[in-house]
Design a protein around this motif. Structure first.
Motif, PDB file in Angstrom:
ATOM      1  N   ILE A 132     121.467 142.802   1.946  1.00 16.30           N
ATOM      2  CA  ILE A 132     121.315 141.353   2.108  1.00 16.30           C
ATOM      3  C   ILE A 132     120.892 140.993   3.537  1.00 16.30           C
ATOM      4  O   ILE A 132     119.900 140.275   3.725  1.00 16.30           O
ATOM      5  N   LEU A 152     121.117 134.596  -7.130  1.00 15.14           N
ATOM      6  CA  LEU A 152     121.468 134.093  -5.800  1.00 15.14           C
ATOM      7  C   LEU A 152     120.308 134.019  -4.810  1.00 15.14           C
ATOM      8  O   LEU A 152     120.420 133.317  -3.789  1.00 15.14           O
ATOM      9  N   PHE A 153     119.218 134.745  -5.072  1.00 12.03           N
ATOM     10  CA  PHE A 153     118.141 134.821  -4.087  1.00 12.03           C
ATOM     11  C   PHE A 153     116.790 134.557  -4.713  1.00 12.03           C
ATOM     12  O   PHE A 153     116.625 134.615  -5.928  1.00 12.03           O
ATOM     13  N   SER A 206     117.033 139.781   4.258  1.00 13.15           N
ATOM     14  CA  SER A 206     116.854 138.445   4.841  1.00 13.15           C
ATOM     15  C   SER A 206     116.095 138.528   6.159  1.00 13.15           C
ATOM     16  O   SER A 206     115.211 137.703   6.431  1.00 13.15           O
ATOM     17  N   TRP A 226     120.513 139.417  -7.474  1.00 15.14           N
ATOM     18  CA  TRP A 226     119.243 139.003  -6.866  1.00 15.14           C
ATOM     19  C   TRP A 226     118.646 137.840  -7.657  1.00 15.14           C
ATOM     20  O   TRP A 226     118.187 136.846  -7.088  1.00 15.14           O
ATOM     21  N   TRP A 254     118.361 133.131   0.532  1.00 15.84           N
ATOM     22  CA  TRP A 254     119.487 132.579  -0.229  1.00 15.84           C
ATOM     23  C   TRP A 254     119.038 131.322  -0.959  1.00 15.84           C
ATOM     24  O   TRP A 254     118.584 130.364  -0.352  1.00 15.84           O
ATOM     25  N   ASP A 255     119.154 131.331  -2.271  1.00 16.99           N
ATOM     26  CA  ASP A 255     118.674 130.190  -3.059  1.00 16.99           C
ATOM     27  C   ASP A 255     119.301 130.191  -4.451  1.00 16.99           C
ATOM     28  O   ASP A 255     118.604 130.313  -5.457  1.00 16.99           O
ATOM     29  N   PRO A 256     120.640 130.082  -4.536  1.00 14.28           N
ATOM     30  CA  PRO A 256     121.281 130.076  -5.864  1.00 14.28           C
ATOM     31  C   PRO A 256     120.931 128.796  -6.620  1.00 14.28           C
ATOM     32  O   PRO A 256     120.901 127.714  -6.045  1.00 14.28           O
TER      33      PRO A 256
END
Length: 317
Positions: free
Chosen positions: A196, A315-316, A200, A312, A207-209
């Motif tokens: 992670i 959440l991403f 990043s 993944w 990060w984009d849930p």
């Protein structure tokens, strides 16, 4: 996993696929044949993951000859070709794809793993799938093209390497043993702590849930587990890492080489060449392969692999 459990999971997945297909307007004879072929191939590979059923089939084939093992994938392919496409050229290519690996490994039966026939048969099974050449065999319905190609590849590998060749140490059968739970959680946790921040920092993930992705989990998670994580762990750990370890007589060399190849198999994802994906997939391969190496089973690595891909997805981006 006993056989009734395998049958129940199989029936649930086939029923779900039929429901989704009809929901999306897929009806008629061609769809039913394609779905039936997918169900037969899935049953072939999944029922054999039941330890007692696998042992029973291997005993039967030991006395009656393992050369019949590739017949079910072959018949499934022929039924699809005659009932859906009518393409005899694709039928011949597909038949060769199923039969040639079995012919190659038949000459190595009883020998230690790592013969040239082993490697060539794995390449014949893997490369057409990796470069999506297999997709041409299953043009209809497009929603099942990838799944049918994966199912045929795994079924061909199971017939050749598990039933006919009887390659030792694959760990194909699904059995839950003491310590597996901690192995899965620890492996996933350590990999996440590395991947992670690294992903990043490289701007590979962000990060984009979203709730939309959470809602897709009932379809996404089983598909990832059964049609991505399981086939890839079978190929890269159960077969390639297994063979490399035997050839070099060193488990760590097998782990490193199989992980690098696993990483490189992700290079074609956009934007090409995707070296960020290669690096992260290589690191992931080291963790998946270590789980296989320490447990002698595909299951822990499969679960970690599925957790990584599912996390993944949710959440991403």
């Amino acid at each position: 996993m006993n056989l009734p459990t395998a049958v129940a999971i199989w029936a649930a997945m086939v029923g779900l696929a039929a429901f989704v297909g009809v929901w999306n307007g897929l009806v008629g004879r061609r769809f039913m044949i394609a779905l039936g072929v997918a169900a037969a191939l899935f049953a072939f590979e999944f029922f054999l993951a039941s330890p007692t059923f696998l042992n029973r089939v291997q005993k039967i084939l030991r006395t009656r000859g393992g050369t019949v093992a590739p017949l079910l994938p072959l018949f499934a392919l022929l039924i699809y070709a005659f009932g859906v496409t009518g393409d005899w050229r694709a039928m011949l290519i597909g038949a060769a794809y199923v039969v040639v690996p079995a012919i190659l490994v038949a000459g190595s039966t009883g020998k230690a793993g790592g013969t040239w026939e082993d490697y060539v048969s794995v390449l014949i099974i893997w490369l057409p799938l990796e470069f999506q050449w297999m997709y041409r065999l299953f043009p209809y319905p497009p929603q099942l093209t990838h799944t049918l190609a994966v199912l045929l590849a795994v079924s061909t590998a199971v017939a050749a390497c598990v039933l006919l060749r009887r390659l030792e140490g694959i760990g194909y059968a699904v059995d839950w043993r003491k310590g597996f739970g901690w192995r899965v959680l620890l492996t996933f946790g350590i990999f996440a702590a590395i991947a992670i921040p690294l992903g990043s920092r490289m701007h590979f993930i962000a990060w984009d849930p979203t709730f939309v992705r959470v809602r897709s989990l009932p379809l996404f998670a089983p598909g990832i587990l059964l049609f991505t994580a399981w086939p890839e762990e079978f190929l890269f750990r159960g077969l390639l890492q297994n063979l490399f370890s035997r050839t070099f007589k060193n488990q760590w060399a097998g782990l490193a080489l199989a992980s690098v190849i696993f990483g490189l198999s992700h290079i074609f994802h956009a934007p090409y060449p995707n070296w960020k994906y290669v690096l992260l997939a290589t690191i992931a391969g080291l963790f998946y392969g270590h789980a296989w190496m320490k447990t002698g089973s595909l299951l822990p690595g499969v679960l970690v692999h599925a957790l990584v891909d599912t996390s993944w997805h949710v959440l991403f981006r």
